[in-house]
Structure formats: structure tokens, C-alpha cells
Design a protein around this motif. Structure first.
Motif, PDB file in Angstrom:
ATOM      1  N   ALA A   1       0.359  -1.088   0.042  1.00  0.00           N
ATOM      2  CA  ALA A   1      -0.151  -0.485   0.173  1.00  0.00           C
ATOM      3  C   ALA A   1       1.081   1.517  -0.070  1.00  0.00           C
ATOM      4  N   VAL A   2       0.577   2.534  -0.548  1.00  0.00           N
ATOM      5  CA  VAL A   2       1.248   3.648  -0.835  1.00  0.00           C
ATOM      6  C   VAL A   2       0.573   4.591  -0.695  1.00  0.00           C
ATOM      7  N   ILE A   3       1.141   5.780   0.374  1.00  0.00           N
ATOM      8  CA  ILE A   3      -0.004   6.706   0.930  1.00  0.00           C
ATOM      9  C   ILE A   3       0.632   7.948   0.104  1.00  0.00           C
ATOM     10  N   TYR A   4       0.042   8.575  -0.947  1.00  0.00           N
ATOM     11  CA  TYR A   4       0.848   9.574  -1.259  1.00  0.00           C
ATOM     12  C   TYR A   4       0.175  10.766  -0.715  1.00  0.00           C
ATOM     13  N   GLN A   5       1.174  11.653  -1.010  1.00  0.00           N
ATOM     14  CA  GLN A   5       1.102  12.659  -0.146  1.00  0.00           C
ATOM     15  C   GLN A   5      -0.302  14.031  -0.531  1.00  0.00           C
ATOM     16  N   GLU A   6       0.080  13.124  -1.523  1.00  0.00           N
ATOM     17  CA  GLU A   6      -1.888  13.871  -1.916  1.00  0.00           C
ATOM     18  C   GLU A   6      -3.072  12.916  -1.846  1.00  0.00           C
ATOM     19  N   PRO A   7      -3.759  12.492  -1.149  1.00  0.00           N
ATOM     20  CA  PRO A   7      -4.343  11.472  -1.963  1.00  0.00           C
ATOM     21  C   PRO A   7      -5.004  11.434  -2.702  1.00  0.00           C
ATOM     22  N   THR A   8      -5.508  10.196  -2.602  1.00  0.00           N
ATOM     23  CA  THR A   8      -6.702  10.213  -4.014  1.00  0.00           C
ATOM     24  C   THR A   8      -8.460   9.068  -3.920  1.00  0.00           C
ATOM     25  N   LEU A   9      -8.435  10.106  -2.255  1.00  0.00           N
ATOM     26  CA  LEU A   9      -9.688   9.554  -2.311  1.00  0.00           C
ATOM     27  C   LEU A   9     -10.840   9.874  -3.706  1.00  0.00           C
ATOM     28  N   PHE A  10     -12.293   9.137  -3.780  1.00  0.00           N
ATOM     29  CA  PHE A  10     -13.077   9.503  -4.349  1.00  0.00           C
ATOM     30  C   PHE A  10     -13.884  10.789  -3.897  1.00  0.00           C
ATOM     31  N   PRO A  11     -14.395  11.815  -4.471  1.00  0.00           N
ATOM     32  CA  PRO A  11     -14.777  12.857  -2.984  1.00  0.00           C
ATOM     33  C   PRO A  11     -16.339  12.701  -2.551  1.00  0.00           C
ATOM     34  N   ASP A  12     -17.122  12.439  -4.154  1.00  0.00           N
ATOM     35  CA  ASP A  12     -18.453  12.267  -3.798  1.00  0.00           C
ATOM     36  C   ASP A  12     -18.869  11.235  -3.092  1.00  0.00           C
ATOM     37  N   LEU A  13     -17.274  10.242  -2.519  1.00  0.00           N
ATOM     38  CA  LEU A  13     -18.051   8.752  -2.039  1.00  0.00           C
ATOM     39  C   LEU A  13     -17.672   8.603  -0.442  1.00  0.00           C
ATOM     40  N   SER A  14     -19.013   7.826   0.274  1.00  0.00           N
ATOM     41  CA  SER A  14     -18.464   8.077   1.430  1.00  0.00           C
ATOM     42  C   SER A  14     -17.243   7.376   1.869  1.00  0.00           C
ATOM     43  N   VAL A  15     -16.818   7.506   3.619  1.00  0.00           N
ATOM     44  CA  VAL A  15     -15.770   7.178   4.018  1.00  0.00           C
ATOM     45  C   VAL A  15     -15.787   5.610   3.896  1.00  0.00           C
ATOM     46  N   THR A  16     -17.052   4.993   4.460  1.00  0.00           N
ATOM     47  CA  THR A  16     -16.623   3.636   3.578  1.00  0.00           C
ATOM     48  C   THR A  16     -16.820   3.275   2.505  1.00  0.00           C
ATOM     49  N   GLU A  17     -17.576   3.874   1.512  1.00  0.00           N
ATOM     50  CA  GLU A  17     -17.383   2.906  -0.054  1.00  0.00           C
ATOM     51  C   GLU A  17     -15.859   3.480  -0.070  1.00  0.00           C
TER      52      GLU A  17
ATOM     53  N   ILE B   1     -18.548  -5.972   0.386  1.00  0.00           N
ATOM     54  CA  ILE B   1     -19.109  -7.091   1.118  1.00  0.00           C
ATOM     55  C   ILE B   1     -20.176  -7.353   0.275  1.00  0.00           C
ATOM     56  N   VAL B   2     -20.461  -8.423   0.025  1.00  0.00           N
ATOM     57  CA  VAL B   2     -21.956  -8.508  -0.079  1.00  0.00           C
ATOM     58  C   VAL B   2     -22.223 -10.086   0.263  1.00  0.00           C
ATOM     59  N   GLY B   3     -23.900  -9.558   0.862  1.00  0.00           N
ATOM     60  CA  GLY B   3     -24.564 -10.321   1.782  1.00  0.00           C
ATOM     61  C   GLY B   3     -25.347 -11.182   1.430  1.00  0.00           C
ATOM     62  N   ARG B   4     -26.673 -11.957   2.070  1.00  0.00           N
ATOM     63  CA  ARG B   4     -26.994 -12.622   1.117  1.00  0.00           C
ATOM     64  C   ARG B   4     -27.923 -11.986   0.054  1.00  0.00           C
ATOM     65  N   PHE B   5     -28.778 -12.639  -0.539  1.00  0.00           N
ATOM     66  CA  PHE B   5     -29.351 -12.813  -2.170  1.00  0.00           C
ATOM     67  C   PHE B   5     -28.264 -11.746  -3.002  1.00  0.00           C
ATOM     68  N   GLY B   6     -26.791 -11.774  -2.648  1.00  0.00           N
ATOM     69  CA  GLY B   6     -26.330 -10.435  -3.370  1.00  0.00           C
ATOM     70  C   GLY B   6     -25.743  -9.301  -3.226  1.00  0.00           C
TER      71      GLY B   6
ATOM     72  N   ILE C   1     -25.618  -5.792  -1.310  1.00  0.00           N
ATOM     73  CA  ILE C   1     -24.254  -5.405  -1.345  1.00  0.00           C
ATOM     74  C   ILE C   1     -24.432  -5.173   0.599  1.00  0.00           C
ATOM     75  N   ASP C   2     -23.780  -5.890   1.132  1.00  0.00           N
ATOM     76  CA  ASP C   2     -23.881  -5.281   3.110  1.00  0.00           C
ATOM     77  C   ASP C   2     -23.167  -4.324   3.461  1.00  0.00           C
ATOM     78  N   ARG C   3     -24.579  -2.891   3.651  1.00  0.00           N
ATOM     79  CA  ARG C   3     -24.061  -1.809   3.942  1.00  0.00           C
ATOM     80  C   ARG C   3     -22.967  -1.538   5.660  1.00  0.00           C
ATOM     81  N   LYS C   4     -24.551  -2.351   5.807  1.00  0.00           N
ATOM     82  CA  LYS C   4     -24.217  -2.496   7.493  1.00  0.00           C
ATOM     83  C   LYS C   4     -22.588  -2.941   7.932  1.00  0.00           C
ATOM     84  N   ALA C   5     -22.472  -4.579   6.926  1.00  0.00           N
ATOM     85  CA  ALA C   5     -21.290  -5.320   7.315  1.00  0.00           C
ATOM     86  C   ALA C   5     -19.627  -4.450   7.390  1.00  0.00           C
TER      87      ALA C   5
END
Ligand SMILES: Nc1ncnc2c1ncn2[C@@H]1O[C@H](COP(=O)(O)OP(=O)(O)OP(=O)(O)O)[C@@H](O)[C@H]1O
Ligand SMILES: [Mg+2]
Length: 504
Positions: free
Chosen positions: A87-103, A111-116, A118-122
Motif C-alpha cells: 500500500a502506498v500513501i502519497y502526499q496528496e491522497p486520491t480518495l473519491f470526493p463524492d463517495l462516503s468514507v466507508t465506500e 462486502i456482498v451479503g445474502r441475495f447478492g 451489498i451489505d452496507r451494514k457489514a
């Protein structure tokens, strides 16, 4: 803790990488052990980031060996490097601004739960667990947009940990962090080390290298020079290895005749950002603007130069009012600003070094009918060499320069305008120790010629060594004004962290 017989997780030897005629790496070597924090140091352009990018799968090496857990590897993509546990951490991080921290943390592997579904809670639960373990308090549901660089880096680290990375590389991660944030980063780094991971830490700040790392490798001119246990070396030794000669890190300001007020700021206010800022910068004077990261210093500088608007107050140059919000008017009045974030704000990344340097003086050159390639090149060459910009030629595209050399190009660009007052934000951030004293000497020389300089710096020794007068800001207000004689690190730190009596 690291022991001599701990397993070597990552081994690079005699790695070569060229870009056209530029030999970025001639012989890069590094041997990282499990449970170790290994510093990688060297002057601007020494090849540190290039070595890291090979490990990250961004570049492919031309020659040399690269082993991971004793197995030869040759990454052709960053995905391969990630999958192998790097894993490489650069000086300027490359996160997606519109997505949440978790995303962001689960990007590309939900994480995919039962019935395929996306298990957001998990996922959220896993992020909470990670944050507790790393001792951070960031809301997992908030968007990445608007997070401080420090928090974004922590999220990148959390992502690395959740992927169970065995090698974590940090390329100048602390350059934009405040003291508290650096401490938090170090605490996390130490606990990852104690779990047996291997960490590589790149920094131009020796205090950090000595506080955090157990081993240090020095590079010079694209080649491996030496490796030491940190306990068996000193900063002076390391500088000698880096530069190949002795250097003094700080160059104290020379006495200059302090003359007429040039820049006068009166009652500058921008609600919620800074309040009632008043000060004067005189000819021949270097005024230091100290304070913690986030105290509002850069915001004041940007308002004075007209990049940002302000609500109340006045800015005068040589007695003449400068209209707010108009950088061109500020420039015509003899003001220049070297911004903090030089890569984003000061550099035309696709243009050549020479063109970048002369960008701000093209009007001046044109005025005298001088805008010939000859005149432009002459001016560019002078400033590039004064600042020791390491580039193949003046046509070298700025984006291919090392981080520190990009900084120097922006510095050169504004110094070439020969302003009456220079506002310079973090003059030596990202600049190596060898060139640092050169930048200081240059600023001192310019002040000696009558320029007024407002210098924002988070490095106390730099402020104390260079400033004739020190202003300290805290939470958007000036909390102290200290003459050179009274400006001790205790006094400055106190004013930076405590509300002043007069203002409360
Ligand atoms: N994509 C590229 N194209 C051309 N030259 C490059 C490229 N990437 C790096 N270089 C050159 O390789 C040399 C090493 O650069 P690198 O970024 O590895 O230095 P660094 O040690 O990280 O320096 P700094 O401390 O300034 O970040 C520099 O001379 C740089 O200009
Ligand atoms: Mg670099």
C-alpha cells in the motif's frame, strides 16, 4: 520491534529506471524487514519517489532485482502491487470526493451479503472496527469531500490495513500536517510496525526520521549510498551522505537597513476565517508569520494578494489602496505571492521549466519588446540555477520533475518578477536540506536589496532564524508580535497555542 534476523519482506537491488535521456534511478537498493520503519532520504530528485512508484506498479523497472518475501516480482499495474500486499500513501491522497468514507475504504471490493446485495451494514461495522483499532474518530458515513489531508491519509491507511497490506509506503506524508496530526500518524505507524508490517517513510524532516524510524537508507543521484540503524547515525552524518559535503541547514538573516513601510494591512476581516488582522511589512524586513497549521495564515496571505475576498479592512502598498479580490492589481502594485500548494496553484504542469519560470514576467519582457526566446531563456536559466533546479533542460516538462524541484520552479517564477513585497508561504516545504540554506540565503539577499518579505512558516527554526519580527496567529487572530530578540521558541509556541490577554 525490528531485529537483525527479522525476515526481509521487500528487497530492491540495483534497480534502474530511465525516462528518455533522464536516468531517474541508476542503482536503487533497499532492504525492508518486517516490523521495521525504514526511512528513505535524499536530495530533491535523488530518485526516492521513482523507486516507490516501481514498487507500487506505476512504473516498470528497466533492470535490477525486486523481490517480495524472497520471490521475484515484476508488477505491470498498481492492482498487482496492491494484491501482493503493498500500500502506498502519497502526499496528496486520491480518495473519491463524492463517495462516503466507508465506500472509499471498500472501493472495488464491496462486502456482498445474502441475495447478492451489498451489505452496507457489514462494511460500516468493519470501518468502525478499523477506526477504533487505529484510534481515529471520523464519521464513516460522511463524504470524503471536505476532509483534511490528514484525515484522508488516515483513511488510505485504514484501507491498507483492511486489505492486510504487509508493506506500507508513505511518500512525504507529513508535509501538509499539523503537529497533532503528525503525532497521530506516527502512533498508527508504530502500531502497524508492532504488528509486524514493514513501513517505508520518506521525509525531508530529520526530526521526524529520528523520532519514528529504526533504519535509514540514503540515496543520491539515483543511486543507493548507505543504510544505517538510526541509533548509529546523526543528522550531520546523514546530510553528508545525502549531499556529499557538509552543509548548514539554516542561514540566519543578514542585517539589512529597514526602511519605509511597503505593505500595510489594516483590520482585515473575513468572518469565520480571520479577524482584525493588522500589520506592516517594511523595506528590507523579513516578517515571519508563525502559528499552527489551520490558524488562518495562508488565508490571510491569499486575501492580501486578492485571490480570496475579505469583508472588512484595507490593504495598502506604498500608501496606495489595493482593491480586494484582484491579484492582477496586487501584482501591478508590486506584490507577489508564492502559494503553499505549489503543485496545484503555481505550476503549469504540462509546460516546460523555462516557460513556467518566465510565466509571471512575460508581460514585463513583452513591455520592452524583449519577449524573444533568448531573453526568456536567459532569465529562466539564471533563476533555475540560483535555485538549483535539477532538470534535464529548460524544456523539461514540469510534471516530470521531482516534487521538490517543482517547488523550486514556482519559487523561481515569483522571484523573477522582482516584487517590492514577496509573500511566501512555507518557503522550504518539500525542499531538501542542501537547497534550504540556499533559499534562505536568497531571501536574505533580496531583503538586503530592499524587498519586504512576509514569510509564513510552520518550521520554528526557520522563523526564528530568518525573521526580523514575528507575528503569531491563532484561530484567525494575531496573538503576538515579537521582535527578533524576544522571539524564542517558547514565546512563539505559547502565542500559537494560547489565547492572548489583549484579544480575549
Ligand atoms: N515521468 C518522468 N519523466 C521524466 N523524468 C522523470 C519522471 N519521473 C521522475 N523523473 C526524474 O527522475 C529524477 C528522480 O525523481 P524522483 O521524483 O524520484 O525524486 P525524489 O527523490 O522523489 O525527489 P523529491 O525529494 O524532490 O520528491 C528527477 O530528476 C526527475 O525529474
Ligand atoms: Mg519525491
Amino acid at each position: 520491534m525490528q531485529t537483525d534476523d527479522a525476515a526481509v519482506v521487500l528487497e530492491l537491488s540495483n534497480v534502474v529506471k530511465s525516462f528518455g535521456a533522464v536516468a531517474a534511478l541508476r542503482s536503487g537498493s533497499l532492504s525492508l524487514r518486517a516490523g521495521s520503519i525504514h526511512a528513505l532520504i535524499g536530495e530533491n530528485g535523488a530518485g526516492k519517489s521513482t523507486l516507490v512508484k516501481i514498487v507500487a506498479g506505476l512504473y516498470r523497472r528497466d533492470a535490477g532485482d525486486f523481490r517480495l518475501d524472497g520471490v521475484d516480482v515484476d508488477f505491470t499495474s498498481t492492482a498487482q502491487s496492491k494484491a501482493a500486499g503493498i500500500a502506498v500513501i502519497y502526499q496528496e491522497p486520491t480518495l473519491f470526493p463524492d463517495l462516503s468514507v466507508t465506500e472509499n475504504i471498500f472501493m472495488g471490493r464491496q462486502i456482498v451479503g445474502r441475495f447478492g446485495r451489498i451489505d452496507r451494514k457489514a462494511m460500516r461495522h468493519e470501518v468502525e472496527r478499523l477506526f477504533t483499532r487505529l484510534g481515529v474518530s471520523i464519521d464513516p458515513d460522511r463524504p470524503a469531500e471536505g476532509l483534511s489531508i490528514a484525515d484522508q491519509q488516515v483513511i488510505e491507511i485504514a484501507k491498507a490495513v483492511s486489505l492486510d497490506a504487509k508493506v506500507l509506503i508513505m511518500d512525504e506524508p507529513t508535509a501538509a500536517l499539523s503537529g497533532v496530526e503528525v503525532e497521530r500518524l506516527f502512533t498508527i505507524a508504530r502500531s502497524l510496525r508492532d504488528e509486524g508490517r514493514g513501513l517505508i517513510f520518506i521525509s525531508h524532516r530529520f526530526d521526524e526520521v529520528f523520532a519514528l524510524c529504526d533504519t535509514v537508507t540514503v540515496m543520491r543521484d539515483g543511486a543507493y549510498i548507505s543504510t544505517f540503524p538510526i541509533a548509529e547515525t546523526t543528522p550531520a552524518d546523514l546530510v553528508r551522505q545525502m549531499v556529499g559535503r557538509d552543509v548548514t541547514e539554516l542561514f540566519p538573516k543578514q542585517d539589512a537597513v529597514i526602511g519605509e513601510p511597503l505593505l500595510e494591512i489594516e483590520g482585515l476581516t473575513s468572518p469565520g476565517i480571520f479577524h482584525d488582522i493588522s500589520f506592516v511589512v517594511r523595506s528590507g524586513e523579513i516578517v515571519g508569520l508563525a502559528g499552527l497549521v489551520g490558524a488562518g495564515r495562508s488565508e490571510v496571505a491569499r486575501a492580501v494578494f486578492g485571490v480570496d475576498e475579505y469583508r472588512e479592512g484595507a490593504v495598502r502598498m506604498k500608501g496606495k489602496l489595493i482593491p480586494g479580490g484582484r491579484p492582477n492589481a496586487a501584482m501591478s502594485a508590486g506584490l507577489a505571492l508564492v502559494p503553499e500548494d505549489r503543485r496545484k496553484q503555481g505550476l503549469v504542469i504540462d509546460s516546460g521549466v523555462g516557460r513556467n519560470i518566465t510565466l509571471a514576467i512575460r508581460d514585463q519582457l513583452a513591455k520592452f519588446g524583449l519577449i524573444t526566446t533568448g531573453a526568456e531563456n536567459r532569465s529562466a536559466r539564471i533563476w533555475a540555477s540560483r535555485l538549483e533546479v535539477k532538470s534535464h533542460s529548460l524544456d523539461t516538462v514540469a510534471s516530470t520533475l521531482s516534487g521538490g524541484n517543482q517547488q523550486k520552479v514556482v519559487l523561481a517564477k515569483w522571484l523573477a518578477t522582482n516584487p517590492d513585497v514577496l509573500i511566501i508561504d512555507e518557503p522550504t516545504r518539500g525542499i531538501d536540506i542542501g537547497t534550504k540554506s540556499e533559499v534562505h540565503r536568497l531571501l536574505s539577499e533580496l531583503a538586503g536589496q530592499g524587498m519586504g518579505i512576509l514569510m509564513i512558516s510552520s518550521e520554528l527554526p526557520e522563523v526564528l532564524g530568518m525573521a526580523d519580527r514575528v507575528l503569531v496567529m491563532r484561530e484567525g487572530r494575531i496573538t503576538a508580535e515579537l521582535d527578533r530578540a524576544d522571539a524564542t521558541s517558547e514565546n512563539v509556541m505559547f502565542a500559537a497555542t494560547h489565547a492572548s490577554e489583549q484579544h480575549s
